[in-house]
Design a protein around this motif. Structure first.
Motif, PDB file in Angstrom:
ATOM      1  N   GLN A 174       0.845  -1.197   0.000  1.00 40.76           N
ATOM      2  CA  GLN A 174       0.000   0.000   0.000  1.00 40.76           C
ATOM      3  C   GLN A 174       0.876   1.241   0.000  1.00 40.76           C
ATOM      4  O   GLN A 174       2.013   1.210   0.468  1.00 40.76           O
ATOM      5  CB  GLN A 174      -0.949  -0.018   1.198  1.00 40.76           C
ATOM      6  N   GLN A 199      -2.024   6.888   3.987  1.00 45.84           N
ATOM      7  CA  GLN A 199      -2.459   6.166   5.181  1.00 45.84           C
ATOM      8  C   GLN A 199      -2.806   7.139   6.311  1.00 45.84           C
ATOM      9  O   GLN A 199      -2.236   8.228   6.394  1.00 45.84           O
ATOM     10  CB  GLN A 199      -1.367   5.193   5.648  1.00 45.84           C
ATOM     11  N   THR A 226      -2.074   1.127  -7.431  1.00 41.71           N
ATOM     12  CA  THR A 226      -1.958   0.146  -6.355  1.00 41.71           C
ATOM     13  C   THR A 226      -2.185  -1.259  -6.887  1.00 41.71           C
ATOM     14  O   THR A 226      -1.467  -2.199  -6.533  1.00 41.71           O
ATOM     15  CB  THR A 226      -2.989   0.448  -5.248  1.00 41.71           C
TER      16      THR A 226
END
Lengths: 550, 305
Positions: free
Chosen positions: A267, A272, A538
């Protein structure tokens, strides 16, 4: 009329001469090429001592110097290879810059010119094109068969080294390891800590207290409010190579880096939730005056200046900052390296140096992989810190060292004719380091041990702070390293969209830090990032990862 | 009659042929280095893959142009380029003219010459060096803000605040380049017929009236020519300068087509897209050059051909 005739005549003469010259030149090079192909083509499994030719192509920049009338085709290292290993190193062509090198190779993909037997590049885009063109050798078996035991052990220890050159489970190049021995420590003003009766910070809270004291309690004692807590560079984002602020984010997620998430998939760090906290922390520090108000316009080396000039209390960066640049001998104050404080998630973390950034590639028609690996193992001796290596003292006596009373001496003034960097003549144009080995040696010296091996002695002349920094770094390096695991070439969506995403990211982060956007704009950024290609990237990154990891 | 002159012309051409041959090398160089690379334009209509080469890459038509105009940032980038470049063109015309007029009034030749040289000097500095100097000079604790501080003005983040960034770009560009244009205008001023001034003096006109009624009108053709020719540069806002000064804080106000192409084309390796943007720029510039040449032809009495 007569005069005109002479003009015409002389023109013709000039033309004739130039044609003649051109003819000579092309004849010469053609002859050379024939010679080399004939040599390298001869005999598949050559005997160990039979002379073989390995052709290469190389960058000969301004950093490569010569002595004794030598040049890049004929020098002490090439002579050594021929005499000791029976390997004739031959340069197919040389260029002056890395850009020219890449361009020339890129052109060779399209033409039928013969690739050199061995060459190195760090350009994964180019490597992918070469692999696609089918001109590179699959070295999977050759490595198993011929690589030296210690080289195999190295690749077993770091299997991810193979990822950049792996396509469909086959290996099309040989990654060369980096030193990975200097990132990162926190440099701090010990004299300021002493003056304000503070301890070195270990947590985020302590760090804030120290920065507050450094900013507001006039640590330099000039009765002016002109000091800052920490020097950071934000011009190229929050995670960069020096004067970075990446340790704030701890280990949970590292901006700009691809790391394994809880589901085992890669990721992207910058989107995040923990990064949001880190950015808001930076915003708070900027507001309180802990950071340089100009951080957004300063690049890495400019940002360090405030620390060098004694206006700033801390800077985060590699141990080699004490190698003479950027830190200088004029810094007349007490500063030292300390372990980095824990980040926003309570853990120490920093963006680690990549394990490999250069790879060797081989022409698919190259016949002497066995001999190449013999050569490679020899020149990797110093990288393994092998005291038995013939290069343990240096690369060539009379070039980068001299022997005095049976001891190697590295003082440049004592070398007759001056210092010449002979390691630049190798096929890698440098010495090949292996991860964390340099750190071990430096840390040993930094802990106060007397130098024993020739390597210790070579490093003993390095700045004391550099050695001590290594001793500090060694204590937490393994547990705090956050490695970017996306080491392959850019995926299609990345090529197309990463510019937009990167711009969006840097702009959002910096505007939050400067207080011109609210922290909530981070959430908008994450959503936009996903929609504008982040999700697609991703997916592609994980497909790539799955394909190399097996 | 006409046949005879034709024959004469031809024989003269043959007679001069060796001399004509002298320009052949230049023409060949021009063809190789200036015209042949134009074939690379086809990259803009392909999805270029270096491994497939120019001849085998798939054709995608106007895809890259479509992408350019739907790219979320392009409107902003094109507008920035246009705005910064036009402001620079205006400022780089008005200020040198004013300066040339002032300098022209100075009778002390030594002073005039030394000022002329001094203001010309920054023209030779590269933006890489100036970028470093300006970052220091314009920082929050830099000389510029210290001076403002003495006047009681709060410090300004010249390179980090969008509107101030554009202002800084234009001022620093003018500072670097106005010396050069000043010389051009000064040269034009020396060409003004001195008897006009004598006549004006006899008629009782002061220096101000002379400037207004003799000097400025004499300069107008030069001004028109320089202004209109610089229209061709309306999409060149100065890559070197902006690349060395900008940062994420001022992307919105300072990112121009060239810096954008640099990041997309070179850093990300999207050659086709970068070529498409470059081609778009060239077409716009070409149209503007044709228009401005026509203007210069009409009003500036300017002739190339």
């Amino acid at each position: 009329m007569k005069r005109r005739l002479t003009v015409v005549k002389s023109l013709y003469t000039a033309l004739a001469i130039s044609v003649l010259l051109a003819g000579c030149a092309s004849n010469g090079s053609a002859g050379k090429e024939n010679g080399s192909t004939a040599n390298s083509g001869a005999g598949g499994d050559s005997g160990a001592n039979e002379a073989v030719t390995i052709t290469t192509a190389r960058i000969v920049g301004g950093d490569v110097t010569f002595k004794n009338g030598e040049d890049i085709d004929n020098n002490v290292h090439y002579k050594w290879a021929k005499d000791e290993l029976g390997i004739i190193l031959k340069n197919d062509w040389t260029v002056g810059t890395g850009d020219a090198f890449t361009t020339k190779l890129r052109l060779m993909v399209n033409t039928n010119e013969k690739l050199p037997d061995v060459f190195r590049t760090g350009d994964l885009n180019l490597a992918t094109q070469l692999i696609d063109s089918g001109k590179l050798m699959d070295i999977t078996e050759a490595f198993e068969q011929y690589a030296s035991p210690r080289l195999k052990a190295l690749f077993e220890q770091y299997p991810q080294l193979w990822y950049p050159v792996t396509v469909d489970g086959r290996r099309y190049g040989l990654p060369i390891t980096n030193a990975v021995s200097s990132s990162n420590v926190l440099w701090i003003r010990q004299d300021w800590l002493d003056k304000l009766h503070l301890d070195a910070p270990e947590t985020m809270e302590e760090l804030e207290q120290v920065m507050d004291a450094f900013t507001n309690q006039d640590p330099d004692g000039n009765n002016k409010n002109d000091t800052i807590g920490m020097s950071v560079s934000l011009r190229n984002g929050v995670a960069t190579w020096m004067a970075s602020s990446d340790f704030i984010f701890g280990k949970a997620a590292m901006p700009t880096s691809w790391n394994k998430g809880p589901d085992g998939k890669l990721q992207y760090g910058s989107v995040q939730p923990s990064v949001k906290e880190g950015v808001s922390k930076l915003a708070k520090w900027m507001k309180k005056g802990y950071l340089d108000k100009d951080a957004g316009t300063l690049d890495e080396s400019k940002a360090v200046e405030s620390f060098i000039q004694g206006r700033s209390g801390m800077v985060f960066g590699p141990t080699w900052m004490a190698s003479g640049w950027p830190f200088t001998a004029d810094m007349n104050f007490d500063y030292k390296a300390i372990p980095l404080p824990s980040g926003i998630d309570g853990q120490q973390g920093f963006m680690a140096e990549q394990l490999t950034s250069m790879q060797f590639y081989f022409n698919k028609d190259f016949k002497h992989m066995d001999r190449f690996f013999v050569y490679l193992d020899k020149i990797m001796g110093p990288g393994f810190y092998d005291t038995e290596s013939e290069f343990a003292n240096g690369w060539a006596e009379g070039y980068d060292y001299v022997m005095e009373n049976g001891e190697p001496v590295y003082d440049h003034d004592k070398i007759p004719g001056g210092f010449t960097d002979a390691k630049k003549y190798t096929l890698f144009y440098n010495d090949i380091q292996t991860p964390k080995m340099e750190l071990e040696v430096m840390a040993k010296l930094g802990e106060g041990n007397a130098p024993e091996t020739s390597y210790d002695k070579q490093f003993a002349s390095r700045d004391k702070r550099w050695q001590e920094g290594a001793a500090v770094l060694k204590t937490y390096m393994d547990k705090a390293s956050v490695l970017n695991e996306m080491t392959g070439p850019p995926t299609p969506a990345m090529s197309k969209k990463s510019e937009l995403l990167k711009k969006m990211e840097n702009e959002t982060f910096l505007k939050i830090i400067y207080g011109s956007s609210p922290i909530e704009s981070f959430d908008t950024f994450v959503e936009q990032w996903k929609k504008a290609g982040g999700d697609e990237i991703t997916k592609e990154v994980n497909e790539w990862y799955a394909s190399v990891i097996e | 009659m006409s046949v005879r002159t034709e024959g004469k012309k031809q024989s003269r051409f043959i007679k001069d042929l060796p001399i004509h041959l002298f320009i052949l090398p230049s023409i060949i160089l021009l063809l190789i280095f200036n015209y042949m690379p134009m074939a690379g334009i086809i990259l803009a209509f392909q999805d270029y893959k270096p491994r497939l080469g120019l001849f085998h890459s798939p054709w995608v038509g106007l895809e890259h142009f479509r992408y350019l105009f739907t790219y979320p940032d392009s409107k902003q980038v094109i507008w920035n380029t246009f705005l910064i470049a036009s402001l620079k063109i205006v400022a780089n015309t008005v200020i040198p003219i004013g300066f040339a007029l002032l300098l022209n009034e100075i009778r002390l030749l030594v002073f005039k010459r030394s000022v002329q040289t001094l203001v010309y000097l920054p023209h030779f500095l590269s933006w890489v060096i100036l970028g470093g100097i300006l970052t220091d000079l314009l920082s929050n604790k830099g000389l510029a803000n210290q001076a403002l501080g003495w006047l009681g003005i709060p410090s300004i983040y010249f390179l980090g605040d969008g509107d101030w960034f554009r202002f800084t770009l234009i001022v620093s560009d003018v500072w670097k380049e106005f010396g050069f244009s000043t010389i051009v205008y000064l040269a034009a001023l020396t060409g003004v017929n001195q008897s006009l001034y004598e006549a004006a003096e006899i008629d009782g006109a002061g220096r101000w009236k002379q400037t207004l009624n003799i000097t400025l009108p004499a300069l107008i053709p030069v001004i028109v020519v320089i202004m209109t020719l610089s229209l061709g540069n309306i999409l060149n806002a100065g890559f070197d300068q902006i690349f060395n000064l900008y940062n994420p804080l001022v992307y919105r106000e300072g990112d121009i087509i060239d810096t954008f192409v640099y990041r997309v084309g070179l850093m990300n390796g999207s050659f086709s897209f970068a070529t498409a943007v470059g081609l778009f720029k060239s077409v716009v510039s070409f149209i503007l050059i044709v228009v401005s040449y026509t203007i210069a032809y009409r009003w500036g009495n300017y002739r190339i051909f």
